[in-house]
Design a protein around this motif. Structure first.
Motif, PDB file in Angstrom:
ATOM      1  N   LEU A 331      -0.100  -1.805   0.588  1.00  0.00           N
ATOM      2  CA  LEU A 331      -0.305  -2.732  -0.538  1.00  0.00           C
ATOM      3  C   LEU A 331       1.015  -3.224  -1.122  1.00  0.00           C
ATOM      4  CD1 LEU A 331      -3.373  -1.103  -2.279  1.00  0.00           C
ATOM      5  CD2 LEU A 331      -3.259  -3.363  -1.192  1.00  0.00           C
ATOM      6  N   THR A 332       2.116  -2.664  -0.648  1.00  0.00           N
ATOM      7  CA  THR A 332       3.434  -3.166  -1.034  1.00  0.00           C
ATOM      8  C   THR A 332       4.399  -2.930   0.121  1.00  0.00           C
ATOM      9  OG1 THR A 332       5.215  -3.070  -2.676  1.00  0.00           O
ATOM     10  CG2 THR A 332       4.176  -0.987  -2.126  1.00  0.00           C
ATOM     11  N   ASP A 333       5.388  -3.815   0.262  1.00  0.00           N
ATOM     12  CA  ASP A 333       6.406  -3.597   1.299  1.00  0.00           C
ATOM     13  C   ASP A 333       7.359  -2.479   0.910  1.00  0.00           C
ATOM     14  OD1 ASP A 333       5.467  -5.658   2.925  1.00  0.00           O
ATOM     15  OD2 ASP A 333       6.703  -7.175   1.934  1.00  0.00           O
ATOM     16  N   TYR A 334       7.688  -2.430  -0.387  1.00  0.00           N
ATOM     17  CA  TYR A 334       8.703  -1.479  -0.833  1.00  0.00           C
ATOM     18  C   TYR A 334       8.347  -0.862  -2.184  1.00  0.00           C
ATOM     19  CZ  TYR A 334      11.618  -3.780   2.667  1.00  0.00           C
ATOM     20  OH  TYR A 334      12.103  -4.291   3.836  1.00  0.00           O
ATOM     21  N   ILE A 335       8.787   0.370  -2.367  1.00  0.00           N
ATOM     22  CA  ILE A 335       8.969   0.911  -3.715  1.00  0.00           C
ATOM     23  C   ILE A 335      10.475   0.967  -3.950  1.00  0.00           C
ATOM     24  CG2 ILE A 335       8.757   2.927  -5.220  1.00  0.00           C
ATOM     25  CD1 ILE A 335       6.246   3.740  -3.704  1.00  0.00           C
ATOM     26  N   LEU A 336      10.946   0.287  -4.969  1.00  0.00           N
ATOM     27  CA  LEU A 336      12.361   0.398  -5.366  1.00  0.00           C
ATOM     28  C   LEU A 336      12.404   1.419  -6.502  1.00  0.00           C
ATOM     29  CD1 LEU A 336      13.511  -3.343  -5.391  1.00  0.00           C
ATOM     30  CD2 LEU A 336      13.284  -1.752  -3.464  1.00  0.00           C
ATOM     31  N   ASP A 337      12.924   2.594  -6.182  1.00  0.00           N
ATOM     32  CA  ASP A 337      12.693   3.734  -7.060  1.00  0.00           C
ATOM     33  C   ASP A 337      13.938   4.150  -7.820  1.00  0.00           C
ATOM     34  OD1 ASP A 337      11.254   5.690  -8.250  1.00  0.00           O
ATOM     35  OD2 ASP A 337      10.830   6.826  -6.431  1.00  0.00           O
ATOM     36  N   GLY A 338      13.757   4.450  -9.076  1.00  0.00           N
ATOM     37  CA  GLY A 338      14.854   4.937  -9.906  1.00  0.00           C
ATOM     38  C   GLY A 338      14.749   6.417 -10.213  1.00  0.00           C
TER      39      GLY A 338
END
Lengths: 522, 522
Positions: A331-338
């Motif tokens: 459902l998403t290409d990426y998680i950009l995680d902090g």
């Protein structure tokens, strides 16, 4: 701080000091108005000839490493908060400083947690001069009561902390970087090991700019430690302890889905608003925190995405198992995680190249060549108070106590649509007020307030009002919602009583002073 | 440079100038003797309010981007060489500068290739003042003939280039970073796209320290470009061209296995020496270049590893399909890669988390808190000449012409065992000489010379002599091998004739001046 500071009115009409812990500070000038000048801070040039050619930087003890760094009176010691309430390192650092007879240290954490309550003893004895950072829980209460006498609490966003170090506003003498896994060269990662916390991005700026850097780990692996979220080339010493964090407390306690029917309703309203506003399009992006309502929002949003056959390009974390599921289900290409908030987040960060390690530099630093926050289509955040002009507060409670840090909250306000889903009351105290106790987010950046009594859209966002006019959603004026709530509780509640003594300041993302936090009269 | 410079004798007994392109320079003081002081260079503080909040930094043309950067006379323009001889960007940059009437630019590439021969025209016309960097092939010959009149060629290792920028010795006004894939925010990667070159590590320091950074790509993808080997937060503008590199020339032509029986024998001897010296142990590490002999060495070494059931902890690249095979067959945990030399290297870098992107900072920078070079158990390198004291040359040929860059060669000398497998002759010219034409590597760091006429071990490495004494390997004195070779060719050959004019200098890894390169009398 007991001394009375000269105050000026800043562009938000808040009274702020021009001197903060001995440094001249610029009062808030309006969003995007302050133009920085000059050069970034620069750490000293080092030479490989002063480091072991074998790469082995391991010291026999934390004490030995601190002594090698030349720990002395007045130094600034920094740390990250990826272990959250499970940190086992920083109390040891200041206990050792006390043993060594060192005084007047400044602690510069990316956040403090209830587990750091023992540091009050070192504040009392003078080992710690003051804490410059977000103070949650007991330390916040201690400061709010005027007991941190020697310095102001300086509350910065995650991006603001990067900015402060990068711009030379805060000089770190010794960075102590606790790491779930490291090698003897100092390469370190958070995504594996018995104390795995996912990533170490909050400590990255410390590793780049501090004079001395100590990596502390309980899981030493042969070189190379891959990935190297922290680069050993910036590290002076490595220390191995039995345990650097309590795993069960590292994972955030806040990642529990709300069961409150009101909050579930608010979360659902928020998701429906996002859809009605036309934000839910293929390739869109969103960020939601780890609070119960935000988690519920993500689940409702996922349902709408599945129904509409829509896929996100990226989701910004704090990651949770709910976001990881979305990544793994395509459902998403990426998680950009902090930061990772649960073990599924840690696992995904370790295993999935689509789960990307970010830092406050990439995501939030206002004094870079852009940052990621402005690229987000929608962000869903919390607040302790909101006023009728959409100004919001996240650091003080209605009783005036400073109990929360800013986190990435201020930085996220630059997304294309900022929504605050909040209950209209907490413990019978209305959340919509005439004026926020502490100004943390200027109303011009806050677009939508979602309560169980209706949705208020900032009049400045005519586009959102137009898009949602015929949606059937309960769009109302914020003043209407406030009036209804105040009447229900029998009038606006009494304000907390403050003295004139300032105990802390709230920085804006550009380093200017947005508001002051006053000592609570008890 | 036509002007005569004041020369001093440095610690290696070489005559070097104290003024290099107008900058005071420190003569070489001995390995590990120079102690740097001061702070790292610092780029200007920027503000997000000066960049589009949408993150879209795309400019309509390269010319527009250069103009936005304020391109003007005397600026320093930098670029990386990951496209090697297939670069299609930098000639365009200087053609545009000529169109714009700009003069006296300094080009600061991480290396120049034969494809950059057209820049001679801009040197002649004064658009380019001089090139400060390694000059291969035609540009090197041009400089060696004394034709680059306005400035010295300054030859630095990959680590030395990082050091020079980091320490503020070279200030980059505009960095032009060609990227096989990028997003409109400026995030960029080399591991995918029609011009894929693997990684972009040689341009990393430029992105961190330059005042202005332009990313040039032929493959624009939606944000986020993952991985972001170059961070968009350091990038000012993005330019999209039809083609940034010629794919077939990006891949190095040097990665062809040698068919020469002598060279195969040298490669096998080298592998056998490594085994005999006890270096071939579980968890060991090695680095070998992409030259034919080095490739053959890796293949012989692999055979020995398989026979002995030994696995490496890491291999340092330049990567090739031979190293990728070792990674995929489980013969090493990691490849720590600085540049990919073939498409298999590119693929592996893209797909395999064990194929790790490194930079000159992690691997080579002498002015960091250590670097990876010293952690290598053995490194196998080339040389154009070696003298009887194990001093070596890689930049000039026996005819005195400056035809090669230093690459990572100097940096690698700090490994635990440095071996140079070289033929005893090239075109009937002996390689072992009384004194090297140009000193690039001090003999104290070079441990072993392997020729088809025997193996010479540096007398300083008694441990290696002891370990290999009864190995049956042809260990001989270097002077013996030299005498034999000289006799075979009828005496040591005539030296090239040099004028007193200096056309370039060789920097040591710490920024001091190791040697001068003189104009060849033709």
């Amino acid at each position: 701080m007991e001394q009375t500071l000269d105050l000026v009115n800043n562009a938000a009409g808040r009274r702020v000091p021009t001197l903060v812990n001995g440094r001249q500070s610029v009062p808030f000038m309006g969003v995007g108005q302050y133009k920085p000048s000059g050069l970034k801070a620069a750490p000293p040039v080092k030479s490989c000839s002063d480091y072991p050619l074998s790469g082995d930087k391991v010291q026999p003890s934390l004490k030995a490493a601190l002594e090698k760094c030349g720990l002395k009176d007045g130094m600034t010691i920094s740390s990250h908060h990826h272990f959250r309430n499970g940190d086992l390192v920083m109390n040891q650092v200041f206990d050792l400083a006390a043993d060594l007879g060192v005084k007047d240290l400044v602690w510069f954490p990316s956040a403090a947690f209830p587990c750091h309550e023992p540091l009050i003893e070192h504040l009392e004895s003078g080992v710690i001069h003051h804490i410059e950072g977000s103070l949650n829980g007991p330390l916040g209460r201690y400061a709010s009561e005027g007991k941190m006498k020697k310095g102001l609490a300086v509350l910065r966003s995650h991006g603001g902390r990067w900015q402060a170090v990068q711009d030379g506003e805060v000089h770190i003498d010794i960075a102590v970087i606790a790491a779930p896994t490291a090698d003897s060269f100092g390469n370190a990662t958070g995504d594996r090991g018995p104390s795995a916390c996912g990533l170490l991005g909050f400590g990255l700026v410390d590793s780049l700019y501090a004079d001395h850097v100590i990596v502390v780990t309980d899981n030493l692996v042969p070189f190379p430690c891959v990935p190297w979220q922290i680069q050993g080339n910036n590290v002076d010493y490595v220390v191995v302890l039995d345990k650097v964090g309590e795993a069960d407390k590292i994972i955030s306690g806040t990642t529990r889905l709300t069961k409150s029917p009101d909050r579930l309703y608010i979360a659902e309203l928020t998701a429906n608003f996002v859809k009605a506003a036309g934000i839910l399009q293929d390739g869109f992006s969103f960020q939601a925190g780890a609070g119960g309502t935000a988690l519920a929002f993500a689940i409702y949003l996922k349902k709408l995405m599945l129904e509409a056959g829509i896929k996100a390009r990226f989701i910004r974390g704090g990651s949770t198992k709910y976001l990881v599921e979305m990544l793994e289900e395509g459902l998403t290409d990426y998680i950009l995680d902090g930061q990772t908030f649960d073990l599924e987040g840690v696992r995904s960060m370790r295993e999935n190249p689509g789960h990307v390690n970010t830092s406050p530099f990439t995501s939030y630093n206002w004094h870079g060549k852009g940052n990621f926050a402005g690229l987000l289509d929608v962000v869903v955040l919390g607040a302790t108070e909101v006023d009728v002009n959409f100004n919001a507060n996240v650091v003080t409670h209605s009783d005036g106590m400073m109990l929360h840090g800013i986190g990435g909250w201020q930085n996220c306000l630059f997304s294309k649509c900022t929504i605050l889903p909040i209950p209209a009351f907490r413990n019978r105290v209305p959340i919509i007020v005439d004026e926020v106790t502490t100004l943390v987010g200027p109303g011009e950046l806050i677009d939508v307030i979602v309560t169980e009594r209706g949705i208020a859209v900032n009049p400045a966002r005519q586009d959102l009002l137009d898009a949602t006019r015929n949606s059937g959603l309960p769009i109302r004026k914020i003043t209407e919602i406030k009036a209804e709530v105040d009447e229900l509780v029998g009038g606006a509640p009494q304000k907390p009583r403050f003295s004139d003594d300032i105990i802390g300041v709230v920085k804006w993302v550009d380093g200017t002073v947005l508001d002051s936090i006053f000592k609570v009269k008890t």
